[in-house]
Design an enzyme around this catalytic site. Structure first.
Site, PDB file in Angstrom:
ATOM      1  CG  ASP A 191      -2.018   0.980   1.171  1.00  0.00           C
ATOM      2  OD1 ASP A 191      -2.789   0.933   0.206  1.00  0.00           O
ATOM      3  OD2 ASP A 191      -2.119   1.831   2.083  1.00  0.00           O
ATOM      4  CD  GLU A 219      -2.087   2.552  -3.365  1.00  0.00           C
ATOM      5  OE1 GLU A 219      -2.157   3.449  -4.237  1.00  0.00           O
ATOM      6  OE2 GLU A 219      -1.903   2.780  -2.168  1.00  0.00           O
ATOM      7  CG  ASP A 269      -8.995   3.870   0.250  1.00  0.00           C
ATOM      8  OD1 ASP A 269      -9.554   3.665   1.343  1.00  0.00           O
ATOM      9  OD2 ASP A 269      -7.754   3.866   0.112  1.00  0.00           O
TER      10      ASP A 269
END
Length: 512
Positions: A293, A340, A393
């Site tokens: 991430d 990501e 998200d």
């Protein structure tokens, strides 16, 4: 990574009788659904024990599992709980939402009952588990025991500075005085990993692999920071000098002030990034593919003064780059990664992604502006990438449609040939399936065509997130068949394992 597809489905979102998804029957049923629907991957959010705000991205430990996910029916079956002790409790009124406050109140007293019955019964197994995981488990268990002793306040506010700063005499004192609590938290991790390992073996037998997130940052209120403060940008009192965030952009006027402590990259480099090697090693025990991430933070990171009211006053500072990424990819040669690479992407980030060879991400909800020049457009989803409709998200497709301008919506409708018969959800699934990306991942909410109320997280908001749950009867054979047909159409079905030929004892030459 082979051409395939999968579904993003948080463990917490599974149906269960106890207010939150667990590692029990529904998890096994979901694996069966993935198999029948032709999927290869189950992507999860981080599985760690959550803190205030319930975000899986701010756990108390990078290594520990969330006790909420321990399945109570399995404990009943093992004789550690009695059915009446859990089934007569009110675990929540809404089967479509997690009530974290209620779960927090009810779950730990019930698990204490299991501990009272299981600590001696499984003593030898627990001892072996404890020895195998000593590198993180002892610090975590003591951290949680002391937190509970001080009414769960953050460790930076513990009234006893000696234990806050881990002075040897205090460490020995609390380890002795809180021994039963320490053993309880060890027991919970033993249960979590026992149930997780069983699920993972079952999934592997069905040909299903797990994708899991490793957040780039850890929470300030975590055993990670408390036990190894020298790897973070802290002062002599172990308080943060600067914290993480992202700068202002088109979506957030003040940027996002995450508040996570920043790494002391120079100190980490001195021992060959051993802290990160241990962290990825822990994630490898859980997941087959690791999604890093906020990968762009390895190139450069936004540093905000710890006393700042917003992220506006931050600045970009250089990250470890390939010095770290190269260590991780060479150390764990059998691990698949996803980078990501969303957000503010600079030439440096693009170079780091290219140098690493890791697949980046393409998000279709970011693709369709009327200018038609987005890097996320389906025809720009190249090999060595992972295509998503949206991540945890993002809004659901149905919610996203309500926020689109008419111009952008018209462009997307024409580009993807959306028809009333197929609809937007399955039109986007078709589009993602048809891209050149090696892997395509869908949110389960979008497979079910759910509205914005089922969104998992809205960045920049502190409440109302991480609560969505799938209803028990949401998946039916018709949906499973439809998803499999879309998957097969675009060449993403996993290769079926061929049964081994029986050995007849005869050679080919004699078989004429």
């Amino acid at each position: 990574m082979e051409r395939s597809s999968g579904i993003l489905m948080p463990m917490s979102s599974l149906p269960s009788n106890y207010g939150i998804g667990t590692l029990g029957k529904s998890a096994y049923k979901f694996v069966d659904f993935l198999k029948a629907a032709g999927q290869k991957y189950w992507q999860l959010l981080p599985l760690g024990p959550t803190s205030y705000g319930d975000s899986p991205y701010s756990p108390f430990s990078s290594f520990a599992g969330n006790p909420y996910f321990i399945d109570l029916d399995m404990l009943i079956k093992d004789g550690l709980l009695k059915a009446a002790e859990v089934r007569d409790l009110n675990w929540g009124e809404d089967a479509a939402r997690v009530d974290y406050g209620l779960i927090y109140q009810l779950r730990f007293p019930v698990l204490r009952l299991a501990y009272a019955r299981g600590a001696e019964k499984y003593a030898h197994e627990i001892a072996a588990f404890r020895k195998e995981n000593a590198g993180w488990l002892e610090n975590y268990a003591l951290f949680m025991a002391v937190k509970a002793h001080f009414n769960m306040v953050s460790w930076i506010k513990w009234p006893d500075e000696d234990i806050r700063l881990r002075r040897p005499a205090a460490m020995a004192k609390y380890a002795q005085e809180l021994k039963d609590d320490v053993d309880f938290y060890v027991f919970l991790q033993y249960l979590f990993y026992k149930q997780w390992d069983a699920l993972k073996v079952y999934a592997a037998d069905k040909g299903i692999s797990f994708i899991g997130d490793v957040p780039i940052y850890v929470a300030m209120d975590s055993a990670d920071v408390w036990s190894e403060p020298h790897f973070f940008q802290l002062d002599e009192k172990n308080l943060p000098k600067a914290v993480a965030g992202v700068p202002p952009d088109a979506f957030t006027e003040d940027g996002q002030l995450w508040g996570n402590p920043l790494y002391d990259w120079g100190r980490m480099a001195q021992d060959g990034f051993g802290w990160w090697i241990r962290r990825i090693g822990g994630a490898k025990k859980l997941f087959d593919v690791i999604r890093i991430d906020h990968f762009r933070g390895f190139d450069s990171y936004w540093s905000v003064p710890s006393d700042a009211a917003s992220a506006k006053s931050g600045k970009w500072l250089p990250g470890p780059g390939m010095n770290l990424v190269g260590v991780l990819t060479s150390w764990f040669r059998d691990v698949k990664y996803i980078a990501e690479d969303l957000g503010y992407i600079t030439p440096g980030v693009k170079k780091l992604l290219s140098d690493s060879g890791l697949p980046g991400m393409k998000v279709l909800q970011f693709a369709f502006d009327a200018h038609g020049d987005s890097d996320y457009l389906p025809h720009r989803c190249q090999f060595n990438s992972v295509c998503y409709i949206g991540t945890h998200d993002n809004d659901t497709i149905q919610g996203w449609l309500k926020t689109m301008s008419r111009k952008d919506k018209n462009f997307a409708e024409k580009y993807m040939h959306i028809t009333p018969d197929e609809g937007w959800n399955w039109g986007l699934i078709r589009t993602g399936m048809s891209t050149a990306s090696d892997l395509f991942v869908m949110q389960m909410q979008d497979v079910l065509e759910l509205p914005a109320e089922c969104r998992m997280n809205t960045p920049g908001t502190a409440t109302g997130n991480w609560q969505w749950r799938m209803l028990p009867d949401a998946i039916d054979p018709k949906l499973t068949k439809k998803l499999r047909e879309y998957t097969a159409r675009y060449g993403r079905l996993p290769e079926e394992k061929k049964p081994k030929a029986k050995d007849t004892g005869k050679s080919e030459k004699t078989e004429k």
